[in-house]
Design a protein around this motif. Structure first.
Motif, PDB file in Angstrom:
ATOM      1  N   GLU A   1       0.830  -1.214   0.000  1.00 34.89           N
ATOM      2  CA  GLU A   1       0.000   0.000   0.000  1.00 34.89           C
ATOM      3  C   GLU A   1       0.863   1.262   0.000  1.00 34.89           C
ATOM      4  O   GLU A   1       0.574   2.230  -0.696  1.00 34.89           O
TER       5      GLU A   1
ATOM      6  N   PHE B   1       0.983   4.112  -2.681  1.00 29.62           N
ATOM      7  CA  PHE B   1       0.687   5.460  -2.183  1.00 29.62           C
ATOM      8  C   PHE B   1       1.710   6.476  -2.698  1.00 29.62           C
ATOM      9  O   PHE B   1       1.339   7.582  -3.093  1.00 29.62           O
TER      10      PHE B   1
ATOM     11  N   LYS C   1       0.827   7.500  -6.143  1.00 33.75           N
ATOM     12  CA  LYS C   1      -0.420   8.278  -6.177  1.00 33.75           C
ATOM     13  C   LYS C   1      -0.218   9.665  -5.559  1.00 33.75           C
ATOM     14  O   LYS C   1      -0.820  10.647  -6.008  1.00 33.75           O
TER      15      LYS C   1
ATOM     16  N   ASP D   1      -9.475   2.014  -2.757  1.00 33.53           N
ATOM     17  CA  ASP D   1      -9.041   3.247  -3.437  1.00 33.53           C
ATOM     18  C   ASP D   1      -9.313   4.490  -2.582  1.00 33.53           C
ATOM     19  O   ASP D   1      -8.520   5.444  -2.577  1.00 33.53           O
TER      20      ASP D   1
ATOM     21  N   PRO E   1       0.435   8.433   6.596  1.00 32.35           N
ATOM     22  CA  PRO E   1      -0.193   7.418   5.738  1.00 32.35           C
ATOM     23  C   PRO E   1      -0.270   6.050   6.416  1.00 32.35           C
ATOM     24  O   PRO E   1      -1.247   5.314   6.221  1.00 32.35           O
TER      25      PRO E   1
ATOM     26  N   PHE F   1      -3.648   3.693   6.666  1.00 30.98           N
ATOM     27  CA  PHE F   1      -3.772   2.321   6.160  1.00 30.98           C
ATOM     28  C   PHE F   1      -4.042   1.314   7.282  1.00 30.98           C
ATOM     29  O   PHE F   1      -4.887   0.425   7.132  1.00 30.98           O
TER      30      PHE F   1
ATOM     31  N   THR G   1      -9.213   4.659   0.586  1.00 24.12           N
ATOM     32  CA  THR G   1      -8.171   4.702   1.623  1.00 24.12           C
ATOM     33  C   THR G   1      -6.935   5.404   1.081  1.00 24.12           C
ATOM     34  O   THR G   1      -6.326   6.248   1.755  1.00 24.12           O
ATOM     35  N   HIS G   2      -6.571   5.072  -0.151  1.00 23.85           N
ATOM     36  CA  HIS G   2      -5.395   5.711  -0.780  1.00 23.85           C
ATOM     37  C   HIS G   2      -5.630   7.209  -0.969  1.00 23.85           C
ATOM     38  O   HIS G   2      -4.720   8.020  -0.747  1.00 23.85           O
ATOM     39  N   ARG G   3      -6.851   7.580  -1.329  1.00 25.11           N
ATOM     40  CA  ARG G   3      -7.157   9.015  -1.470  1.00 25.11           C
ATOM     41  C   ARG G   3      -7.106   9.701  -0.105  1.00 25.11           C
ATOM     42  O   ARG G   3      -6.617  10.831   0.005  1.00 25.11           O
TER      43      ARG G   3
END
Length: 323
Positions: free
Chosen positions: A14, A18, A21, A65, A50, A54, A67-69
């Motif tokens: 992740e 990340f 992204k 997705d 981050p 997570f 969560t990543h944002r």
């Protein structure tokens, strides 16, 4: 004590995704902005925030997705506040590198900070992440209010324990609280769970900041007393408690040293010795451990899995780290 890289293992994939992204979320068609954001990404910190997003998501549901944002949103906000902080503090160095304002001057640094805040809002609005945007916007408001409260009180040197806790709750703990709340919200968790994770993050943030304040009464790499907070006329918990242990004349003498002789290394050493002699370190440590225990108590309500264990290890890391 576990290294951060070992704690990261369950979310290694992740964090790698990340990074890409996050870089993408800062992209701009303006060459100067692109150069500066590339410089910022290159000197990133430990990715603690981050990690909280997570691990919180994995503890409450499935990492996805959103969560990543959420992680990108929090990191954009955090980076913006750091860029603005360096302007406010007139700081030329951040994590051993030149700050943005040192290289590109204050005007550019302020605009870059604004750009990062706008990018965070844009990312959320484009994906209808209204819940996470509200969580993070509340944190931004608290960070600003905490900074201004500290500035107001520092001028008069009248910060007592309750004001100190309010300042660190707003300035530091609110951001970690927003990480944990965003992680939970990204999985579709109910309001009660999101609030529970917000409270968990707040407890961790309080412990984290007290640990930071304790470091300031130690010794740096070349054997000199640190005392950076004293040099900046900041009254932190170890000093606040020590001042409560003495009579008015001694209290006024120490406050005078902080207020008027904070650039004299001998006087700073004297203040550090005063704090140690009057139980300031032990008291602050006990408060830090109390917040740590409150955080652990909240975690007992979560499913017993690798993500919850990751949060437990992160809590320990915040209070046992040596820098």
């Amino acid at each position: 004590m576990l290294k951060l890289s070992e704690i990261q293992r369950p979310i290694e994939r992740e964090l790698t995704i990340f990074e890409d992204k996050f870089k993408e979320s800062m992209r701009s068609s303006v060459p100067l902005l692109d150069r500066i954001t590339h410089y910022i990404v290159k000197r990133k910190g430990k990715q603690m925030r981050p990690m909280f997003v997570f691990f919180s998501a994995g503890s409450c549901g499935e990492i996805n997705d959103a969560t990543h944002r959420g992680a990108a949103l929090v990191e954009l906000l955090h980076t913006a506040t750091l860029v603005h902080d360096d302007v406010v503090d007139n700081a030329n160095v951040r994590r051993g590198f030149f700050s943005v304002n040192a290289l590109w001057k204050n005007k550019v640094a302020v605009l870059v900070g604004d750009f990062l805040l706008a990018k965070g809002m844009q990312l959320s609005l484009a994906n209808d992440d209204f819940g996470m945007l509200k969580i993070v916007s509340d944190a931004v408001q608290q960070i600003i209010e905490g900074e201004l409260l500290q500035l107001e009180k520092a001028r008069r040197m009248d910060i007592d324990e309750s004001i100190y806790f309010e300042v660190i709750r707003q300035k530091t703990a609110s951001l970690i609280a927003s990480c944990c709340a965003c992680g939970a919200a990204s999985t579709g968790a109910d309001d009660a769970t999101v609030e529970q994770m917000r409270q968990f993050g707040e407890k961790v943030g309080m412990a984290f900041q007290i640990k930071d304040d304790l470091f300031d009464f130690g010794i740096d790499d070349v054997g000199k007393p640190l005392g950076n907070d004293i040099k900046e006329k900041k009254l932190t918990l170890p000093l606040i408690h020590a001042l409560k242990q003495v009579g008015k004349p001694e209290k006024q003498r120490i406050i005078n040293l902080v207020k008027n002789h904070n650039d004299d290394s001998q006087k700073v050493t004297e203040v550090i010795a005063f704090v140690k002699a009057n139980g300031g370190m032990e008291y602050a440590s006990s408060q830090m451990l109390a917040y740590q225990q409150e955080a652990f108590n909240i975690l007992t309500h979560l499913p017993d899995n690798a993500y919850r264990h990751g949060l437990e290890q992160l809590v320990r890391y915040t209070t046992e780290r040596n820098k």
